[in-house]
Design a protein around this motif. Structure first.
Motif, PDB file in Angstrom:
ATOM      1  N   GLU A 143       0.665  -1.163  -0.209  1.00 28.05           N
ATOM      2  CA  GLU A 143       0.007   0.085  -0.087  1.00 28.05           C
ATOM      3  C   GLU A 143       1.328   1.355   0.239  1.00 28.05           C
ATOM      4  OE1 GLU A 143      -2.405  -0.411   2.979  1.00 28.05           O
ATOM      5  OE2 GLU A 143      -3.911  -1.604   2.166  1.00 28.05           O
ATOM      6  N   VAL A 173       2.588   2.212  -3.393  1.00 27.76           N
ATOM      7  CA  VAL A 173       1.314   2.029  -4.418  1.00 27.76           C
ATOM      8  C   VAL A 173       0.856   3.984  -3.929  1.00 27.76           C
ATOM      9  CG1 VAL A 173      -1.007   2.637  -5.141  1.00 27.76           C
ATOM     10  CG2 VAL A 173      -0.069   0.082  -4.886  1.00 27.76           C
ATOM     11  N   LYS A 174       1.038   4.114  -2.652  1.00 27.11           N
ATOM     12  CA  LYS A 174       0.433   5.651  -2.890  1.00 27.11           C
ATOM     13  C   LYS A 174       1.873   6.762  -2.715  1.00 27.11           C
ATOM     14  CE  LYS A 174      -2.433   5.430   1.496  1.00 27.11           C
ATOM     15  NZ  LYS A 174      -3.165   5.111   3.363  1.00 27.11           N
ATOM     16  N   GLN A 213       3.976   6.190  -5.284  1.00 30.98           N
ATOM     17  CA  GLN A 213       4.021   6.148  -6.271  1.00 30.98           C
ATOM     18  C   GLN A 213       2.595   7.278  -7.373  1.00 30.98           C
ATOM     19  OE1 GLN A 213       4.272   1.381  -7.886  1.00 30.98           O
ATOM     20  NE2 GLN A 213       4.776   2.604 -10.054  1.00 30.98           N
ATOM     21  N   GLU A 214       1.564   6.914  -6.473  1.00 24.27           N
ATOM     22  CA  GLU A 214       0.655   8.083  -6.793  1.00 24.27           C
ATOM     23  C   GLU A 214       0.946   9.972  -7.252  1.00 24.27           C
ATOM     24  OE1 GLU A 214      -2.270   6.909  -4.509  1.00 24.27           O
ATOM     25  OE2 GLU A 214      -2.867   4.948  -5.794  1.00 24.27           O
ATOM     26  N   ARG A 215       1.515   9.238  -5.868  1.00 25.15           N
ATOM     27  CA  ARG A 215       1.883  10.837  -5.663  1.00 25.15           C
ATOM     28  C   ARG A 215       3.821  11.314  -6.580  1.00 25.15           C
ATOM     29  NH1 ARG A 215       3.439   9.862   0.380  1.00 25.15           N
ATOM     30  NH2 ARG A 215       4.473  12.576   0.159  1.00 25.15           N
ATOM     31  N   SER A 216       4.215  10.343  -6.784  1.00 21.30           N
ATOM     32  CA  SER A 216       5.206  10.373  -8.359  1.00 21.30           C
ATOM     33  C   SER A 216       6.231  10.806  -6.908  1.00 21.30           C
ATOM     34  CB  SER A 216       5.002  11.719  -9.142  1.00 21.30           C
ATOM     35  OG  SER A 216       4.491  11.796  -9.610  1.00 21.30           O
ATOM     36  N   GLU A 251       8.999   7.168  -8.655  1.00 19.99           N
ATOM     37  CA  GLU A 251       8.914   6.798 -10.428  1.00 19.99           C
ATOM     38  C   GLU A 251       9.352   5.852 -10.849  1.00 19.99           C
ATOM     39  OE1 GLU A 251       9.650   9.844 -14.306  1.00 19.99           O
ATOM     40  OE2 GLU A 251       9.691  10.314 -11.798  1.00 19.99           O
TER      41      GLU A 251
END
Length: 334
Positions: free
Chosen positions: A217, A220-221, A223-226, A229
């Motif tokens: 988790e 994933v978070k 990666q969502e916030r870059s 990368e």
């Protein structure tokens, strides 16, 4: 201390401190660690309390003593000494000449007591063997680092661990995982998605390491916030990467131009780790590897570190070392 009766031909050592739990960890369940040392070096080991005597060929016996001594230092950090550590220490001992001074007067050959582990969210990671320790030290003290060697030597895994530790310590603001989009017998064009999505499955080992160190988790978070990368090498052109930990994996498949481009992307506060295996180059025939070229061009640059791994540094199942050696021998005769 009630010692064994020692024959003149024996090599011996008394391990300090005399700690029953650490000695049990050293020997392993049903003395399996000692039996492995005996089998690999063709020696006989006798022990009582913290005293160990080894019989056999003089050089092999001294290697066994070196291995026992170094393993005992590591029991300070392991509740139970993994059998993998015995394999690794046997390889390491075999690479060095036997010690000439008494073992009791030596500091740990691997300097294990003074070497800190890599701290991640899900637990601590300790480099195994001298080469891995040197590799981690280099990544902690140099801005550009090359880890070159066969599969299974931990070069990519440890790079990810150091990147995670740097991120958790706020030493960098993000982690970039980069890979050249070169086909290794496969056809990327038939995979769905854009170039980044096509390369994504090939970065699965890096994902697995991140999940192990941070949790699914959290990755994933991030990666969502870059903050984390994933990018093909081609996407690096024109960028300047500040305050980042950048890992270029499979770098043997870069061209000379791509490698130069990547190395000149590095900005202030960034660390770059370039990993690769020069025995697994998948570039088109006639195209030279940027990794091999960079190793020659930059070999005298003090600011850049090179750590070269060998088959003896493989930390997977011992048969992997046999496979690597067999392929190297076959290809050298071809």
């Amino acid at each position: 201390m009630n010692r064994l009766e020692i024959l003149p031909s024996a090599h011996s050592v008394s391990l300090e401190p005399n700690d029953a739990h650490r000695l049990a960890s050293l020997c392993g369940q049903f003395d399996e660690n000692l039996r492995l040392i005996e089998q690999r070096l063709n020696v006989e080991i006798r022990s009582r309390d913290n005293f160990f005597a080894v019989y056999g060929d003089a050089e092999a016996a001294q290697l066994a003593i070196d291995t026992i001594y170094n393993l005992y230092q590591q029991t300070a950090h392991y509740p139970e000494l993994p059998i993998e550590e015995v394999h690794l220490n046997l390889r390491q001992s075999a690479r060095n000449k036997p010690m000439t001074q008494p073992v009791s007067n030596l500091k740990p050959a691997s300097d294990i007591e003074n070497f800190s582990v890599i701290r991640t969210k899900k637990g601590n990671i300790k480099p195994r063997g001298l080469n891995q320790q040197r590799y981690v030290r280099a990544m902690q003290t140099h801005d550009i680092n090359f880890g070159i060697g066969p599969a299974g030597t931990g070069k990519t895994y440890l790079a990810v661990a150091c990147a995670v530790e740097a991120l958790l310590r706020d030493e960098v603001e993000r982690i970039l995982l980069v890979r050249p989009a070169v086909e290794a017998g496969e056809r990327l064009g038939f995979l769905p998605g854009d170039l980044a999505q096509k390369v994504d499955p090939y970065l699965r080992p890096l994902y697995d390491a991140l999940h192990e160190m941070l949790g699914f988790e959290a990755v994933v978070k991030l990666q969502e916030r870059s903050v984390i990368e994933i990018a093909p090498l081609a996407y690096m052109r024109g960028r300047t990467l500040n305050s980042a930990y950048i890992i270029l994996d499979e770098s043997q498949n870069t061209t000379r131009e791509q490698m130069k481009m990547f190395l000149t992307r590095i900005g202030f506060g960034s660390t770059a780790v370039i990993t690769g295996d020069t025995s697994q180059i998948d570039l088109p025939k006639g195209v030279s590897s940027g990794l091999i070229h960079a190793r020659e061009v930059l070999k005298n640059a003090e600011e850049i570190s090179f750590t070269n791994f060998e088959s003896r540094d493989v930390v997977r199942h011992p048969v992997v070392q046999t496979v690597v050696d067999a392929y190297d021998s076959f290809e050298s005769q071809s």
